[in-house]
Design a protein around this motif. Structure first.
Motif, mmCIF file in Angstrom:
data_model
loop_
_atom_site.group_PDB
_atom_site.id
_atom_site.type_symbol
_atom_site.label_atom_id
_atom_site.label_comp_id
_atom_site.label_asym_id
_atom_site.label_seq_id
_atom_site.Cartn_x
_atom_site.Cartn_y
_atom_site.Cartn_z
ATOM 1 N N GLY A 286 61.938 75.771 62.707
ATOM 2 C CA GLY A 286 62.240 76.340 64.007
ATOM 3 C C GLY A 286 63.313 77.395 63.941
ATOM 4 O O GLY A 286 64.166 77.391 63.049
ATOM 5 N N LEU A 287 63.244 78.306 64.887
ATOM 6 C CA LEU A 287 64.249 79.350 65.049
ATOM 7 C C LEU A 287 64.750 79.300 66.480
ATOM 8 O O LEU A 287 63.973 79.079 67.408
ATOM 9 N N ARG A 288 66.047 79.535 66.633
ATOM 10 C CA ARG A 288 66.637 79.586 67.965
ATOM 11 C C ARG A 288 67.456 80.859 68.077
ATOM 12 O O ARG A 288 68.296 81.143 67.224
ATOM 13 N N PHE A 289 67.202 81.600 69.149
ATOM 14 C CA PHE A 289 67.945 82.822 69.415
ATOM 15 C C PHE A 289 68.941 82.520 70.517
ATOM 16 O O PHE A 289 68.557 82.062 71.586
ATOM 17 N N PHE B 214 61.325 79.399 68.633
ATOM 18 C CA PHE B 214 60.010 79.427 68.004
ATOM 19 C C PHE B 214 59.985 78.238 67.052
ATOM 20 O O PHE B 214 60.790 78.184 66.114
ATOM 21 N N VAL B 215 59.114 77.265 67.303
ATOM 22 C CA VAL B 215 59.091 76.026 66.528
ATOM 23 C C VAL B 215 57.674 75.737 66.052
ATOM 24 O O VAL B 215 56.720 75.853 66.815
ATOM 25 N N ASP B 216 57.564 75.372 64.775
ATOM 26 C CA ASP B 216 56.314 74.846 64.216
ATOM 27 C C ASP B 216 56.611 73.428 63.753
ATOM 28 O O ASP B 216 57.088 73.208 62.644
ATOM 29 N N PRO B 217 56.379 72.437 64.622
ATOM 30 C CA PRO B 217 56.733 71.059 64.278
ATOM 31 C C PRO B 217 55.914 70.475 63.139
ATOM 32 O O PRO B 217 56.332 69.495 62.533
ATOM 33 N N GLY C 169 45.521 74.566 58.886
ATOM 34 C CA GLY C 169 45.888 73.146 58.870
ATOM 35 C C GLY C 169 46.371 72.641 60.210
ATOM 36 O O GLY C 169 45.774 72.893 61.247
ATOM 37 N N ALA C 170 47.503 71.927 60.187
ATOM 38 C CA ALA C 170 48.063 71.317 61.398
ATOM 39 C C ALA C 170 49.100 72.212 62.082
ATOM 40 O O ALA C 170 49.759 71.784 63.023
ATOM 41 N N HIS C 171 49.257 73.436 61.606
ATOM 42 C CA HIS C 171 50.260 74.323 62.199
ATOM 43 C C HIS C 171 49.987 74.540 63.679
ATOM 44 O O HIS C 171 48.838 74.665 64.107
ATOM 45 N N HIS C 172 51.052 74.576 64.458
ATOM 46 C CA HIS C 172 51.007 74.936 65.866
ATOM 47 C C HIS C 172 52.411 75.351 66.273
ATOM 48 O O HIS C 172 53.378 75.051 65.568
ATOM 49 N N PHE C 173 52.525 76.072 67.385
ATOM 50 C CA PHE C 173 53.803 76.647 67.764
ATOM 51 C C PHE C 173 54.192 76.280 69.178
ATOM 52 O O PHE C 173 53.358 76.281 70.078
ATOM 53 N N PHE C 174 55.480 75.996 69.362
ATOM 54 C CA PHE C 174 56.105 75.912 70.675
ATOM 55 C C PHE C 174 56.968 77.165 70.775
ATOM 56 O O PHE C 174 57.865 77.357 69.952
ATOM 57 N N ILE C 175 56.697 77.993 71.759
ATOM 58 C CA ILE C 175 57.444 79.238 71.923
ATOM 59 C C ILE C 175 58.067 79.235 73.315
ATOM 60 O O ILE C 175 57.352 79.255 74.318
#
Length: 165
Positions: free
Chosen positions: A111-114, A103-106, A33-39
């Motif tokens: 999203g996850l933040r370490f 790691f974000v999937d808008p 689908g529309a999934h995408h990631f900002f890493i």
């Protein structure tokens, strides 16, 4: 035996395992689908493998986008390797899970933040998680502003370290 349970490190391991599972599925089946990631990752991490010109341009951290164009995604227990396009210049890189900062999937507002210990001290009074910065210039994405293309809303970033004492 330890005097206390280190929930922070246990959560970080679980969150990195989640990223590994997601990327393994994408490597096997492609992005649905529309999934995408900002890493966003720490380019100074000793196990990051990055072209010299990218390391020079992003000496401390870099945000990559996995959306329309990426190739040869390989995922293992330590991290992942992928070829991304930077202005018609394909570059192979390896990013260890330990180097990942966000790691974000808008597309689904996930999203996850370490956080590091230094960030814990700075954010101690901040109840709201801080969203990651928008991707760096020249990265492969039509959604370079970090907003969901359909809703225009920023992705929520989950920061579990706020609950750690």
């Amino acid at each position: 035996m330890a005097q206390s349970i280190d929930y922070g490190n246990l959560m970080h391991r679980a969150m990195r395992s989640l990223i590994q599972d997601v990327l393994s599925d994408v490597a096997a089946n492609g992005l649905p689908g529309a999934h995408h990631f900002f890493i966003t990752f720490d380019t100074t991490h000793e196990d990051v493998d990055l072209a010299a010109w990218l390391r020079d341009r992003y000496p401390t951290e870099m945000t990559v986008v996995m959306q329309h164009w990426f190739e040869d995604l390989e995922v293992n227990d330590e991290g992942f390797a992928v070829t991304l396009n930077f202005g018609d210049s394909p570059e192979r890189m390896f990013i260890p899970y330990d180097a990942i900062e966000t790691f974000v999937d808008p597309s689904v507002e996930f999203g996850l933040r370490f956080e590091t210990q230094g960030q814990d001290d700075e954010d101690e009074d901040d109840d709201e998680p801080t969203p990651p910065d928008a991707p760096n210039e020249g990265e492969d994405s039509d959604a370079a502003d970090g907003a969901d293309e359909k809703t225009g809303k920023e992705a929520d970033v989950v920061s579990l370290d706020a609950f750690r004492k």
